[in-house]
Design a protein around this motif. Structure first.
Motif, PDB file in Angstrom:
ATOM      1  N   ASP A 153       0.826  -1.215   0.000  1.00  0.00           N
ATOM      2  CA  ASP A 153       0.000   0.000   0.000  1.00  0.00           C
ATOM      3  C   ASP A 153       0.855   1.257   0.000  1.00  0.00           C
ATOM      4  N   GLY A 154       1.892   1.265  -0.827  1.00  0.00           N
ATOM      5  CA  GLY A 154       2.762   2.433  -0.880  1.00  0.00           C
ATOM      6  C   GLY A 154       3.522   2.502  -2.187  1.00  0.00           C
ATOM      7  N   ILE A 155       4.202   3.636  -2.398  1.00  0.00           N
ATOM      8  CA  ILE A 155       5.010   3.833  -3.589  1.00  0.00           C
ATOM      9  C   ILE A 155       6.122   4.806  -3.239  1.00  0.00           C
ATOM     10  N   ALA A 156       7.329   4.546  -3.766  1.00  0.00           N
ATOM     11  CA  ALA A 156       8.483   5.419  -3.561  1.00  0.00           C
ATOM     12  C   ALA A 156       9.008   5.863  -4.917  1.00  0.00           C
ATOM     13  N   LEU A 157       9.407   7.124  -5.010  1.00  0.00           N
ATOM     14  CA  LEU A 157       9.840   7.708  -6.272  1.00  0.00           C
ATOM     15  C   LEU A 157      11.117   8.512  -6.090  1.00  0.00           C
ATOM     16  N   ARG A 158      11.896   8.559  -7.162  1.00  0.00           N
ATOM     17  CA  ARG A 158      13.042   9.463  -7.236  1.00  0.00           C
ATOM     18  C   ARG A 158      12.757  10.481  -8.337  1.00  0.00           C
ATOM     19  N   PHE A 159      12.950  11.761  -8.037  1.00  0.00           N
ATOM     20  CA  PHE A 159      12.766  12.836  -9.007  1.00  0.00           C
ATOM     21  C   PHE A 159      14.123  13.505  -9.256  1.00  0.00           C
ATOM     22  N   VAL A 174      10.512  10.961  -2.819  1.00  0.00           N
ATOM     23  CA  VAL A 174       9.160  11.075  -2.269  1.00  0.00           C
ATOM     24  C   VAL A 174       8.566   9.680  -2.131  1.00  0.00           C
ATOM     25  N   ALA A 175       7.847   9.444  -1.046  1.00  0.00           N
ATOM     26  CA  ALA A 175       7.128   8.181  -0.866  1.00  0.00           C
ATOM     27  C   ALA A 175       5.777   8.444  -0.240  1.00  0.00           C
ATOM     28  N   TYR A 176       4.795   7.623  -0.608  1.00  0.00           N
ATOM     29  CA  TYR A 176       3.461   7.683  -0.021  1.00  0.00           C
ATOM     30  C   TYR A 176       3.083   6.301   0.482  1.00  0.00           C
ATOM     31  N   LEU A 177       2.620   6.233   1.715  1.00  0.00           N
ATOM     32  CA  LEU A 177       2.114   5.000   2.303  1.00  0.00           C
ATOM     33  C   LEU A 177       0.696   5.262   2.763  1.00  0.00           C
ATOM     34  N   GLU A 187       9.462  12.910   2.295  1.00  0.00           N
ATOM     35  CA  GLU A 187      10.233  13.610   1.271  1.00  0.00           C
ATOM     36  C   GLU A 187      11.651  13.825   1.781  1.00  0.00           C
ATOM     37  N   ALA A 188      12.642  13.620   0.901  1.00  0.00           N
ATOM     38  CA  ALA A 188      14.041  13.715   1.324  1.00  0.00           C
ATOM     39  C   ALA A 188      14.903  14.279   0.210  1.00  0.00           C
ATOM     40  N   SER A 189      15.948  15.009   0.612  1.00  0.00           N
ATOM     41  CA  SER A 189      16.934  15.513  -0.335  1.00  0.00           C
ATOM     42  C   SER A 189      18.235  15.762   0.411  1.00  0.00           C
ATOM     43  N   GLY A 190      19.329  15.746  -0.308  1.00  0.00           N
ATOM     44  CA  GLY A 190      20.618  16.006   0.319  1.00  0.00           C
ATOM     45  C   GLY A 190      21.742  15.256  -0.353  1.00  0.00           C
ATOM     46  N   GLU A 191      22.965  15.683  -0.066  1.00  0.00           N
ATOM     47  CA  GLU A 191      24.143  15.149  -0.731  1.00  0.00           C
ATOM     48  C   GLU A 191      24.320  13.650  -0.504  1.00  0.00           C
ATOM     49  N   ILE A 193      21.817  11.480   0.494  1.00  0.00           N
ATOM     50  CA  ILE A 193      20.587  10.698   0.344  1.00  0.00           C
ATOM     51  C   ILE A 193      20.668   9.955  -0.979  1.00  0.00           C
ATOM     52  N   THR A 194      20.716   8.648  -0.919  1.00  0.00           N
ATOM     53  CA  THR A 194      20.773   7.812  -2.115  1.00  0.00           C
ATOM     54  C   THR A 194      19.503   6.964  -2.206  1.00  0.00           C
ATOM     55  N   ASP A 195      19.375   6.228  -3.309  1.00  0.00           N
ATOM     56  CA  ASP A 195      18.217   5.348  -3.453  1.00  0.00           C
ATOM     57  C   ASP A 195      18.149   4.370  -2.278  1.00  0.00           C
ATOM     58  N   ALA A 196      19.289   3.786  -1.928  1.00  0.00           N
ATOM     59  CA  ALA A 196      19.305   2.802  -0.849  1.00  0.00           C
ATOM     60  C   ALA A 196      18.979   3.437   0.501  1.00  0.00           C
ATOM     61  N   VAL A 197      19.547   4.610   0.767  1.00  0.00           N
ATOM     62  CA  VAL A 197      19.269   5.305   2.036  1.00  0.00           C
ATOM     63  C   VAL A 197      17.786   5.622   2.154  1.00  0.00           C
ATOM     64  N   PHE A 198      17.204   6.119   1.055  1.00  0.00           N
ATOM     65  CA  PHE A 198      15.796   6.522   1.122  1.00  0.00           C
ATOM     66  C   PHE A 198      14.878   5.321   1.288  1.00  0.00           C
ATOM     67  N   THR A 199      15.105   4.257   0.539  1.00  0.00           N
ATOM     68  CA  THR A 199      14.216   3.101   0.648  1.00  0.00           C
ATOM     69  C   THR A 199      14.298   2.456   2.032  1.00  0.00           C
ATOM     70  N   GLN A 200      15.473   2.495   2.653  1.00  0.00           N
ATOM     71  CA  GLN A 200      15.583   2.010   4.031  1.00  0.00           C
ATOM     72  C   GLN A 200      14.764   2.871   4.977  1.00  0.00           C
ATOM     73  N   LEU A 201      14.772   4.172   4.725  1.00  0.00           N
ATOM     74  CA  LEU A 201      13.986   5.092   5.546  1.00  0.00           C
ATOM     75  C   LEU A 201      12.493   4.851   5.359  1.00  0.00           C
ATOM     76  N   VAL A 202      12.081   4.566   4.121  1.00  0.00           N
ATOM     77  CA  VAL A 202      10.674   4.254   3.849  1.00  0.00           C
ATOM     78  C   VAL A 202      10.259   3.006   4.625  1.00  0.00           C
ATOM     79  N   SER A 203      11.118   2.011   4.664  1.00  0.00           N
ATOM     80  CA  SER A 203      10.810   0.784   5.407  1.00  0.00           C
ATOM     81  C   SER A 203      10.633   1.078   6.901  1.00  0.00           C
ATOM     82  N   LYS A 204      11.490   1.932   7.461  1.00  0.00           N
ATOM     83  CA  LYS A 204      11.352   2.304   8.868  1.00  0.00           C
ATOM     84  C   LYS A 204      10.044   3.062   9.103  1.00  0.00           C
TER      85      LYS A 204
END
Length: 214
Positions: A153-159, A174-177, A187-191, A193-204
């Motif tokens: 019931d969610g989706i994660a995106l990279r822009f 950006v991710a929506y659950l 929502e996340a941004s920064g030097e 923040i990578t795909d792996a870092v963000f998806t781990q954060l979405v899981s948390k």
């Protein structure tokens, strides 16, 4: 640390990206305490992250700009069509050096928010590339979906964005659950923040949301 936003409940009519109006199924929005439990803690981040607190009794969307194609507005801001939430909690997390920022919204409505993920999923086909003009600048965005294992019931995106007349690039995650009438918007941004870092954060974030609504 989280930012607490409590808004007056309303029951807007939801219209999805394809123009359909799904039946409104009443649900109980999260109580403020539940919404706060659904938000990430600073301890969920690596050492060096910090957080701040502010309040706003009536959360409202900021300036959206002009989108081309126009339907990409709903793709990028799918909760706008749901109206004002009954409960809203915001968490703000950041590091200064290097600059990294994560903003989390936990919104809850008295009707189901099932349209959000399908709207984003269907919109991705038309909005893989789009432009957004705001404050006399034009951003050219390229979007792609990121896989997040074990998150339903969610989706994660990279822009990825470029700005006309500017050689620098912008990357936004950006991710929506969605759980019933509750939407978690991350929502996340920064030097760093990578795909792996963000998806781990979405899981948390999904684990905290599940624990709060169960």
């Amino acid at each position: 640390m989280v930012v607490l936003l409590v808004a007056t409940a309303c029951s807007p009519q939801t219209v999805t990206a394809d123009g359909n109006t799904p039946p409104s199924t009443p649900v109980a929005p999260l109580a403020v305490g539940q919404a706060m439990k659904a938000a990430l803690l600073v301890s969920d981040f690596p050492k060096g992250w910090d957080g701040g607190v502010a309040t706003d009794p009536r959360p409202a969307p900021g300036s959206r700009g002009q989108y081309d194609p126009p339907e990409c507005l709903v793709f990028r801001h799918p909760t706008d069509i749901l109206g004002e939430p009954a409960t809203a909690v915001r968490g703000q997390y950041f590091t200064r050096e290097p600059l990294q920022s994560v903003t989390e919204f936990v919104w809850s409505w008295p009707t189901r928010a099932d349209s959000v993920v399908p709207d984003v999923t269907s919109g991705l086909a038309k909005c893989t590339k789009y432009t957004m003009a705001i404050n006399h600048e034009t951003y050219r965005w390229a979007a792609k979906r990121l896989p997040v294992r074990g998150v339903a019931d969610g989706i994660a995106l990279r822009f990825d964005a470029s700005i006309d007349g500017d050689s620098s690039d912008v990357v936004l995650y950006v991710a929506y659950l969605v759980r019933g009438g509750t939407v978690l918007d991350l929502e996340a941004s920064g030097e760093r923040i990578t795909d792996a870092v963000f998806t781990q954060l979405v899981s948390k974030a999904a684990a905290r949301l599940n624990a709060a609504v169960d």
